[in-house]
Design an enzyme around this catalytic site. Structure first.
Site, PDB file in Angstrom:
ATOM      1  N   CYS A   1       0.814  -1.049  -0.005  1.00  0.00           N
ATOM      2  CA  CYS A   1      -0.044   0.132  -0.033  1.00  0.00           C
ATOM      3  C   CYS A   1       0.821   0.995   0.103  1.00  0.00           C
ATOM      4  CB  CYS A   1      -1.053   0.059   1.207  1.00  0.00           C
ATOM      5  SG  CYS A   1      -1.980   1.327   1.252  1.00  0.00           S
TER       6      CYS A   1
ATOM      7  N   GLU B   1      -4.521   1.413  -5.457  1.00  0.00           N
ATOM      8  CA  GLU B   1      -3.757   0.358  -5.853  1.00  0.00           C
ATOM      9  C   GLU B   1      -3.646   0.300  -7.387  1.00  0.00           C
ATOM     10  OE1 GLU B   1      -1.006  -1.072  -5.503  1.00  0.00           O
ATOM     11  OE2 GLU B   1      -1.627  -1.582  -3.449  1.00  0.00           O
TER      12      GLU B   1
END
Length: 221
Positions: free
Chosen positions: A2, A104
Site C-alpha cells: 500500500c 492500488e
C-alpha cells in the site's frame, strides 16, 4: 503493498469513528505517500485514544540513521511478528491509520492503471492497521509507522496481489490495547477485509505523481 491513500474526512467524523476525545488536527489530502507526516491513532496505558502526526516509513529504535524508514513503509502480515524491524512495534505499539480510501495499481496490457478503493457507500473510514516506533535521532525523537499488508480479498485480487490490513471498528479496542502482547491473539487480526464492504473503481493516472493532491484524483475515470 500500500503506497498511497487519502484522508479527506471532517475531523469530527474521524473523532467519532475512532473514539477520540477531541477532533484531531490534520491536513485534508488526496494523495498521501511514504516519508510524509500522517495522522495515526494509538491508545495509552490508561486506554485513552490519542491522535497525532507520524512519519510514514518505520524507523526501528535500533536503527543507526533514519534513511531505513524509506524502505519500511509496509510490513508483511505474514512476518510482522517475527521480523526484527517490526516485531517490537507489533507487540507493543500498534496503531490505526484513518483513511477515506487507498490506491492500488492494476497491470493491464503492460500499463499500470490506478484504482481507488474505499468503504462501500463512502460514508465511513477505513482503520488501516499499523505499527509505530519512536526513534531517538540526533535532532530529537521521531515518531514513525508502517502499514501492515496481507493477502487480497476477492475484490482486491482482481487489482493487486496484496492489500492493507483493515481493522473492523468492533476490533479497534483489542487491536490498540497496549497491554495485549499475546502474539497468537494479535495475529488473528492479520486478515483480509470483507470484499462486500469495499468498492473500487479506476481513477486518473494523475495520482501517479505525488505532486498532484486534489479532490479530482478520487473521481472515477
Amino acid at each position: 503493498m500500500c503506497g498511497r491513500f487519502a484522508l479527506h474526512a471532517n475531523p469530527h467524523v474521524v473523532a467519532l469513528q475512532f473514539g477520540l476525545g477531541m477532533d484531531p488536527t490534520f491536513e485534508v489530502r488526496y494523495n498521501i505517500g511514504p516519508n510524509t507526516d500522517v495522522l495515526i491513532v494509538r491508545e495509552d496505558a490508561g486506554h485513552n485514544r490519542l491522535a497525532y502526526l507520524c512519519r510514514w516509513g518505520l524507523i526501528p529504535g535500533w536503527a543507526k540513521d533514519s534513511s531505513v524508514g524509506s524502505k519500511l513503509a509496509n510490513a508483511r502480515g505474514e512476518t510482522v511478528a517475527d521480523k526484527p524491524s517490526f516485531r517490537n512495534a507489533f507487540k507493543r505499539w500498534r496503531c490505526l491509520v484513518p483513511a477515506s480510501g487507498f490506491y492500488e495499481w492494476k497491470t493491464v496490457a503492460g500499463r499500470k492503471c490506478p484504482y481507488y478503493v474505499r468503504p462501500k457507500g463512502g460514508d465511513q473510514l477505513f482503520g488501516l492497521a499499523g505499527i509505530s516506533e519512536v526513534w531517538n535521532g540526533p535532532d530529537g525523537p521521531v515518531r514513525s509507522f508502517s502499514l501492515i499488508t496481507t493477502e487480497p480479498n476477492e475484490l482486491m485480487r482482481k487489482i493487486h496481489d496484496r492489500m492493507p490490513v483493515i481493522i473492523p471498528a468492533d476490533d479497534y479496542a483489542a487491536w490498540l490495547d497496549p497491554k495485549n502482547i499475546n502474539i497468537p491473539e494479535l495475529t488473528q487480526f492479520i486478515r483480509s477485509y470483507p470484499a462486500a464492504e469495499m468498492e473500487a473503481y479506476p481513477v486518473s493516472t494523475r495520482v501517479n505523481s505525488p505532486k498532484n493532491d486534489d479532490a479530482a484524483l478520487i473521481e472515477q475515470a
